[in-house]
Design a protein around this motif. Sequence first.
Motif, PDB file in Angstrom:
ATOM      1  N   VAL B  65      18.214 -94.648  -3.028  1.00 44.89           N
ATOM      2  CA  VAL B  65      19.394 -93.803  -2.855  1.00 44.89           C
ATOM      3  C   VAL B  65      20.616 -94.444  -3.525  1.00 44.89           C
ATOM      4  O   VAL B  65      21.404 -93.754  -4.181  1.00 44.89           O
ATOM      5  CB  VAL B  65      19.647 -93.520  -1.351  1.00 44.89           C
ATOM      6  CG1 VAL B  65      20.980 -92.826  -1.143  1.00 44.89           C
ATOM      7  CG2 VAL B  65      18.514 -92.678  -0.779  1.00 44.89           C
ATOM      8  N   PRO B 180      23.898 -90.910   2.076  1.00 41.11           N
ATOM      9  CA  PRO B 180      23.754 -90.551   0.660  1.00 41.11           C
ATOM     10  C   PRO B 180      24.365 -91.558  -0.319  1.00 41.11           C
ATOM     11  O   PRO B 180      24.153 -91.457  -1.513  1.00 41.11           O
ATOM     12  CB  PRO B 180      24.468 -89.192   0.570  1.00 41.11           C
ATOM     13  CG  PRO B 180      24.355 -88.629   1.935  1.00 41.11           C
ATOM     14  CD  PRO B 180      24.477 -89.803   2.864  1.00 41.11           C
ATOM     15  N   ASN B 454      28.212 -86.682   2.799  1.00 42.75           N
ATOM     16  CA  ASN B 454      27.531 -86.396   1.537  1.00 42.75           C
ATOM     17  C   ASN B 454      28.551 -85.768   0.587  1.00 42.75           C
ATOM     18  O   ASN B 454      28.457 -84.591   0.248  1.00 42.75           O
ATOM     19  CB  ASN B 454      26.387 -85.409   1.890  1.00 42.75           C
ATOM     20  CG  ASN B 454      25.457 -85.109   0.744  1.00 42.75           C
ATOM     21  OD1 ASN B 454      25.430 -85.802  -0.262  1.00 42.75           O
ATOM     22  ND2 ASN B 454      24.687 -84.040   0.898  1.00 42.75           N
ATOM     23  N   CYS B 459      22.721 -85.278  -1.759  1.00 42.85           N
ATOM     24  CA  CYS B 459      21.548 -85.259  -0.894  1.00 42.85           C
ATOM     25  C   CYS B 459      21.241 -83.810  -0.510  1.00 42.85           C
ATOM     26  O   CYS B 459      22.012 -83.170   0.198  1.00 42.85           O
ATOM     27  CB  CYS B 459      21.848 -86.110   0.338  1.00 42.85           C
ATOM     28  SG  CYS B 459      20.429 -86.467   1.350  1.00 42.85           S
TER      29      CYS B 459
END
Lengths: 453, 486
Positions: B65, B180, B454, B459
Amino acid sequence: MQYIRGALDLEAELMELRQAIGAEKVSTIDQRPWREDSYTLHAPIRVTPTHEDDIVRLMLWASKHRLTITPQGGGTKDAMGEPHTPDVLLSMQHISGIVDYSPRDLTITVKAGTSIEQLQACLAEHGQYIPLDMPHAASSTIGGVFSANISGPRRAMYGSARDYLMAARVIYPDGRLLRVGAKVVKNVAGYDMNKLFIGAMGTLGVLTELTIRTRPISISSGMVLATASIDQLKQLQKLLIDSQLEPSICEWLYGSFEQPIGITSQQPTVAIGFDDVSSAVQYQLEEAQRLCRACGIAEQRTSSDKTQVQTLYTVLGQLLPNAQQLEGRSLIVEMKLLSSIMDVSKVFEAVQSLAAAREIALQFAGGLYTGVSRVIFEASWEQQTEWIELISDVQRYMDSIQGYGIVECAPLSIRQKAAVWGQSGQNDELMKDIKRTIDPHHLLNAGRFIGGM
Amino acid sequence: MIDAPLDEKRKQQMIDALSRVVGKKSILYRYEDVMAYECDGYTIHKGLPAAVVFPSNTEEVAAIVSYLHQQQIPFIPRGAGTGLSGGATALNGEVIISLVRMNKLLHVDYDNRRAVVQPGYINLKLSNSIASKGYYYAPDPSSQATCTIGGNVGENAGGAHCLKYGVTTNHVLGLEVVLPNGQIRRFGGTLDTPGYDVLGLLTGSEGTLAIVTEITVRILKKPQEVSTVLALFDKVTDASQAASDIIACGIIPAALEMMDAMAIHGVESGNYPVGYPKDLAAVLIIEVDGIAAGLQEQIEEIMQVCKNHHVREVRKAKDAAERARWWANRKTAFGAMGTISPDYLVQDGVIPRSKLPEVLERIGQISKQYGLRIANVFHAGDGNLHPLILFDSRVEGETERAVEAGSAVLKACADAGGSITGEHGVGVEKMEDMRFIFNDIEIEAQMQLRDVFNPNSLCNPHKMFPKPARCVEMKRLSREVPAVNI
């Protein structure tokens, strides 16, 4: 302590507000000094809206002038949170009444300022109730209960506020009115926004209406009270947890209780209550007694008298102090202690020894199926300096067992010095980001919540 | 954010970088390999991911990520792919982060009634692993033999037995997630942890706020006894009235399920026929559990309610084997529709229980209006409907008609004061239907929350919210921000 701004400094702004919502809904108290021993909240301006629109207008007005607002239900939780000095106390008491009740669907929609007494009375007509232990029913409001995430002993079976709120109407600090959730028992459309407002102490929005699940009142109830040593209780807890019994309450109690509920000695007592059809209650009472005997607990009292059991529930539910009724009494501090289920006994031993060392009396109720405990310390005002130490020692202990110790009720002087919400955590920044997104100017309950939010 | 498929050069760089994190054998990117990931259980929308990567621990998820965040490449978490709303489908060539290799049961703590699992651990495996000690995990979606608990958290999955025991959110005690931006965070641990209930917000966020990497769930002691009743009705209205009355008289069954004639026709043609009479209009399965001594009383009351509503036949399961047969028949209902229709679309609307008869009637009208058969199999106790719209995608225009009929069903649920989804999620499928229950302000408020976790919508982008909602916000922003002269 004085108000930062008194009502006199705000005359022009107040004129505007009176015009917007009606002069009769706005009152002022000028320059009232804060008392260090106070458990209650004060503000120079008090607004008592009668309609949701009034709150929208109030919010727009407060946003414009950057004035801070603290919503208040019955004021029973005034002594919770960091000390803060709002400009406006927003009383929700006239935003009250049942909006819609569908007994067949086991759901009810009520305005946030509805008293618990009124709500439960309405449900009782249809043999239903909300099984959250909501103390001080005459003054507590449903909005307050959900905002403070109040729970009691029945949580063992019925869960807590987050398991009951289905939908709500919320007013954001910028005056936006939102509906969150859906008025049905199951819903996953969008984010579960309901959760954000439970236990948020009114820092994100003003709840104006709540849709809540209800439950049928059970046909029969019964309880076992057993006095035991700590070792016996630990053993009993293990047996109970591994059994198929379904207690509605299972609390570890210590201290003297105001009403007679059959707990007399200074030894800890376990209270195990059951709600079910009568044959199932009877069976479980016998099983619970058998388990007690297996742990060598001889002293037991059993009752399947519904009124007696209700009294016990009520007394245990009333343990949480009402901030409106503490002034002029001895110093009282209530803490909520969160741990794993099996650590409740350790928590009890720790707080008992910490309090005993300072000759401070305590009352304790620990949820043997939930890990949620409440301790109420009581002593004379002279012992104040020791209090701060006691609170931080309790919090340090809770920290050492991966738990939390939150001060839920204390006078201003204590809250000014103690870490009310415990130590700051890794997630504080994220929480602050949530707060900033919804309330960028920190207008709602400014400074009252965790991390000074 | 890169909102279009990556060019070959950047794709190769990404594959090299992710291979360094998980190893070459734990990433798929060839067309023939990623084909299997073109959709989840919702098959109407499809899209190929740029790659599918299989981390085996939290640190690998965080590293993946972090890299994608740094490169602004969008990604989607995925469990077993049993989701029914397209939440795990790559719409714009996103990278799928599959959690199926994080499939361990990490710890069971019977004394504290909790278990810690990795997100790829299969729902039913948990109950099976702890059964010998008399424990189980309550949320039981029909796909429980294959779906993962991480996916269940993402969707806030329900199941037949959540009437009494609640859905996933009522059983999640703690989460470890990767945000995220690649940061690892933990929420929960005890009940009522101080601060906002982020745990509750993350559950059911459909992978748009964070990627779950570890879950602590509540486990329950199995009830002392279970008793199941089967009630056969000649009229749908009688069955739905009976369902509503059972709840109204104060019984909270563990499960209360209903199937109508078309659904019965489907399940009887499937792998687990019960032998229901051919001319039946509706069947109710009612299960109560708890302390054995109290069950008979409840069963008698339930049977009486059914009799009050002209039940043709009502009987109790004689043993566990018979109960298992009834449930196998019910839980495989969706799949069984394949035997009577080439395709089906399942909806997931929720209504107040008391509105069951009128909404079922409305669904009947929609079926006629669109010329498509609709089978109803659902959690009657919760008011959670699962109308299965039967269609044939080979017939031109029929897929579109099925989607429209589905939307009409959701509109009917919303009009009855309900919701557009009770357990399947919004995903891709119901983004536009969100408007049936939320206005622009309410949708925007949710998107603002998404931005906290986010911010660039890296994400699981383009899911859950109808598209133009943001336009409202953009318009407002553009009013607030002074225009810049170029």
